[in-house]
Design a protein around this motif. Structure first.
Motif, PDB file in Angstrom:
ATOM      1  N   ALA A  67       0.839  -1.274   0.000  1.00  0.00           N
ATOM      2  CA  ALA A  67      -0.119   0.061   0.060  1.00  0.00           C
ATOM      3  C   ALA A  67       0.794   1.143   0.031  1.00  0.00           C
ATOM      4  N   PRO A  68       0.375   2.368  -0.721  1.00  0.00           N
ATOM      5  CA  PRO A  68       1.278   3.574  -0.962  1.00  0.00           C
ATOM      6  C   PRO A  68       1.514   4.189   0.638  1.00  0.00           C
ATOM      7  N   LEU A  69       0.725   3.876   1.403  1.00  0.00           N
ATOM      8  CA  LEU A  69       0.670   4.843   2.706  1.00  0.00           C
ATOM      9  C   LEU A  69       0.470   3.852   4.142  1.00  0.00           C
ATOM     10  N   THR A  70       1.460   3.899   4.959  1.00  0.00           N
ATOM     11  CA  THR A  70       1.271   3.245   6.087  1.00  0.00           C
ATOM     12  C   THR A  70       0.949   4.062   7.223  1.00  0.00           C
ATOM     13  N   ILE A  71       0.009   4.150   8.004  1.00  0.00           N
ATOM     14  CA  ILE A  71      -0.310   4.821   9.225  1.00  0.00           C
ATOM     15  C   ILE A  71      -0.151   3.970  10.553  1.00  0.00           C
ATOM     16  N   ASP A  72       0.311   4.524  11.646  1.00  0.00           N
ATOM     17  CA  ASP A  72       0.359   3.967  12.870  1.00  0.00           C
ATOM     18  C   ASP A  72      -0.842   4.465  13.624  1.00  0.00           C
ATOM     19  N   VAL A  73      -1.979   3.913  14.092  1.00  0.00           N
ATOM     20  CA  VAL A  73      -3.118   4.233  15.056  1.00  0.00           C
ATOM     21  C   VAL A  73      -3.122   3.839  16.689  1.00  0.00           C
ATOM     22  N   PHE A  74      -3.025   4.611  17.388  1.00  0.00           N
ATOM     23  CA  PHE A  74      -2.820   4.567  18.694  1.00  0.00           C
ATOM     24  C   PHE A  74      -4.159   4.703  19.441  1.00  0.00           C
ATOM     25  N   GLU A  75      -4.606   3.482  20.266  1.00  0.00           N
ATOM     26  CA  GLU A  75      -5.892   3.861  20.806  1.00  0.00           C
ATOM     27  C   GLU A  75      -6.041   2.912  22.183  1.00  0.00           C
ATOM     28  N   ASP A  76      -7.100   3.337  22.951  1.00  0.00           N
ATOM     29  CA  ASP A  76      -7.096   2.637  24.385  1.00  0.00           C
ATOM     30  C   ASP A  76      -8.602   2.592  24.561  1.00  0.00           C
ATOM     31  N   PHE A  77      -9.027   0.903  24.360  1.00  0.00           N
ATOM     32  CA  PHE A  77     -10.492   0.710  24.508  1.00  0.00           C
ATOM     33  C   PHE A  77     -11.222   1.453  25.712  1.00  0.00           C
ATOM     34  N   GLN A  78     -10.618   2.133  26.668  1.00  0.00           N
ATOM     35  CA  GLN A  78     -11.514   2.694  27.665  1.00  0.00           C
ATOM     36  C   GLN A  78     -11.564   4.089  27.422  1.00  0.00           C
ATOM     37  N   CYS A  79     -10.959   4.616  26.246  1.00  0.00           N
ATOM     38  CA  CYS A  79     -10.772   5.925  25.997  1.00  0.00           C
ATOM     39  C   CYS A  79     -12.064   6.481  25.249  1.00  0.00           C
ATOM     40  N   PRO A  80     -12.887   7.462  25.665  1.00  0.00           N
ATOM     41  CA  PRO A  80     -14.152   7.915  25.151  1.00  0.00           C
ATOM     42  C   PRO A  80     -13.821   8.710  23.882  1.00  0.00           C
ATOM     43  N   GLN A 206       5.268  12.973  20.172  1.00  0.00           N
ATOM     44  CA  GLN A 206       4.550  14.084  20.848  1.00  0.00           C
ATOM     45  C   GLN A 206       4.983  14.816  21.955  1.00  0.00           C
ATOM     46  N   GLY A 207       6.534  14.795  21.907  1.00  0.00           N
ATOM     47  CA  GLY A 207       7.183  15.847  22.604  1.00  0.00           C
ATOM     48  C   GLY A 207       7.438  15.305  24.090  1.00  0.00           C
ATOM     49  N   GLY A 208       7.190  14.088  24.471  1.00  0.00           N
ATOM     50  CA  GLY A 208       7.147  13.389  25.710  1.00  0.00           C
ATOM     51  C   GLY A 208       5.953  13.100  26.266  1.00  0.00           C
ATOM     52  N   ARG A 209       4.885  13.305  25.679  1.00  0.00           N
ATOM     53  CA  ARG A 209       3.418  13.014  26.062  1.00  0.00           C
ATOM     54  C   ARG A 209       2.830  11.905  25.202  1.00  0.00           C
ATOM     55  N   ALA A 210       1.916  11.137  25.549  1.00  0.00           N
ATOM     56  CA  ALA A 210       1.435  10.197  24.639  1.00  0.00           C
ATOM     57  C   ALA A 210       0.048  10.430  24.961  1.00  0.00           C
ATOM     58  N   GLY A 211      -0.934  10.472  23.788  1.00  0.00           N
ATOM     59  CA  GLY A 211      -2.244  10.569  23.855  1.00  0.00           C
ATOM     60  C   GLY A 211      -3.098   9.821  22.977  1.00  0.00           C
ATOM     61  N   THR A 212      -4.310   9.266  23.370  1.00  0.00           N
ATOM     62  CA  THR A 212      -5.002   8.754  22.232  1.00  0.00           C
ATOM     63  C   THR A 212      -6.226   9.499  22.301  1.00  0.00           C
ATOM     64  N   PRO A 213      -7.018   9.469  20.800  1.00  0.00           N
ATOM     65  CA  PRO A 213      -6.492   8.654  20.088  1.00  0.00           C
ATOM     66  C   PRO A 213      -5.471   9.340  19.083  1.00  0.00           C
ATOM     67  N   SER A 214      -4.374   8.857  18.652  1.00  0.00           N
ATOM     68  CA  SER A 214      -3.477   9.306  17.864  1.00  0.00           C
ATOM     69  C   SER A 214      -3.031   8.632  16.507  1.00  0.00           C
ATOM     70  N   VAL A 215      -2.561   9.315  15.547  1.00  0.00           N
ATOM     71  CA  VAL A 215      -2.086   8.640  14.391  1.00  0.00           C
ATOM     72  C   VAL A 215      -0.762   9.224  14.038  1.00  0.00           C
ATOM     73  N   LEU A 216       0.182   8.262  13.773  1.00  0.00           N
ATOM     74  CA  LEU A 216       1.479   8.754  13.178  1.00  0.00           C
ATOM     75  C   LEU A 216       1.605   8.254  11.615  1.00  0.00           C
ATOM     76  N   VAL A 217       2.216   9.033  11.017  1.00  0.00           N
ATOM     77  CA  VAL A 217       2.967   8.918   9.477  1.00  0.00           C
ATOM     78  C   VAL A 217       4.226   9.020   9.498  1.00  0.00           C
ATOM     79  N   ALA A 218       4.859   8.097   9.192  1.00  0.00           N
ATOM     80  CA  ALA A 218       6.416   8.070   9.157  1.00  0.00           C
ATOM     81  C   ALA A 218       6.986   9.058  10.513  1.00  0.00           C
ATOM     82  N   GLY A 219       6.594   8.655  11.607  1.00  0.00           N
ATOM     83  CA  GLY A 219       6.769   9.061  12.883  1.00  0.00           C
ATOM     84  C   GLY A 219       6.198  10.570  13.155  1.00  0.00           C
ATOM     85  N   ARG A 220       5.433  11.166  12.118  1.00  0.00           N
ATOM     86  CA  ARG A 220       4.928  12.552  12.309  1.00  0.00           C
ATOM     87  C   ARG A 220       3.489  12.326  13.005  1.00  0.00           C
TER      88      ARG A 220
END
Length: 243
Positions: A67-80, A206-220
């Motif tokens: 696929a021409p694009l790979t995305i990383d999706v970050f989630e938590d099943f308890q996150c509204p 994310q500069g030392g913080r991690a939040g959900t939901p988040s998406v990274l593309v090539a680390g961005r």
């Protein structure tokens, strides 16, 4: 532990990003924080995001390898807010995967255990999802993922037992070996380790913080996730142009 320190360890919702944020590390101070069972250290947040670590610690990868694009999706099943993200973008993501436009690496995090009634729902749901990912077709996992968000327990309310998580998997087509894997929570340790490694990479982006939901593309880090599917449309359009 005093009350002010305890509060500093809690995930907090931010109006600017509509995500759940885990912890924070000052750039010039080396601080170790214990949050949701994870030891945080400023050293871990230095340097770039590792593509190799992200690839190795995804709970599930869906989509064509070419696929021409790979995305990383970050989630938590308890996150509204993750539930909102799934409602707004879940179908669009699935459609783009089916059309061969994107490849998705799902990272299921576990830092909201303390916001569940049982105290460990995020981890147990992540372990259950990993059972489905490893023992069932991708389509079954995708259905399970969607249903867990549709039926998401209220924060600090009654959540699903292991038996109930297994029953839900059965409803979407999972077989008895998968249901037994969920009941026994044999994948919970692996799910927590995946979450730990993935969260550390997200924090770097994310500069030392991690939040959900988040998406990274090539680390961005990608913005606008809760506004609809525009973020995905732009990424796909950009990948088509550059491809």
């Amino acid at each position: 532990m005093n009350d002010s320190r305890q509060r500093s360890h809690q995930p907090t919702k931010t109006s600017s990003t509509s995500t759940y944020i885990l912890g924070g590390v000052a750039a010039v101070v080396l601080v170790a924080l214990v949050v949701g069972g994870l030891v945080w250290n400023a050293h871990r947040h230095r340097g770039g995001v590792s593509e190799q670590v992200l690839a190795q610690n995804a709970s599930l990868v869906v989509g064509r390898q070419d696929a021409p694009l790979t995305i990383d999706v970050f989630e938590d099943f308890q996150c509204p807010v993750c539930k909102q993200f799934e409602a707004k973008s879940g179908q669009a993501i699935s459609d783009a995967v089916d059309a061969g436009k994107i490849r998705v690496r799902y990272h299921i995090l576990t830092f909201l255990d303390s916001h569940s009634g049982s105290g460990d729902y995020s981890s147990r749901a992540a372990g259950a999802a990993l059972c489905v990912a490893e023992l069932e077709p991708q389509e079954t996992w995708r259905r399970y993922h969607s249903v867990l968000y549709e039926r998401q327990p209220a924060e600090n309310g009654k959540d699903f037992s292991n038996d109930q998580l297994a029953d839900i998997a059965g409803e979407v087509g999972a077989g008895e070996p998968t249901k037994e894997c969920i009941r026994s929570q044999s994948k919970i340790g692996q799910a927590k380790e995946f979450a730990k490694q993935s969260t550390e990479q997200l924090a770097k982006a994310q500069g030392g913080r991690a939040g959900t939901p988040s998406v990274l593309v090539a680390g961005r880090d990608i913005a606008g996730l809760t506004d609809g599917t525009g973020w995905l449309d732009k990424l796909i359009a950009s990948s088509s142009t550059t491809g």
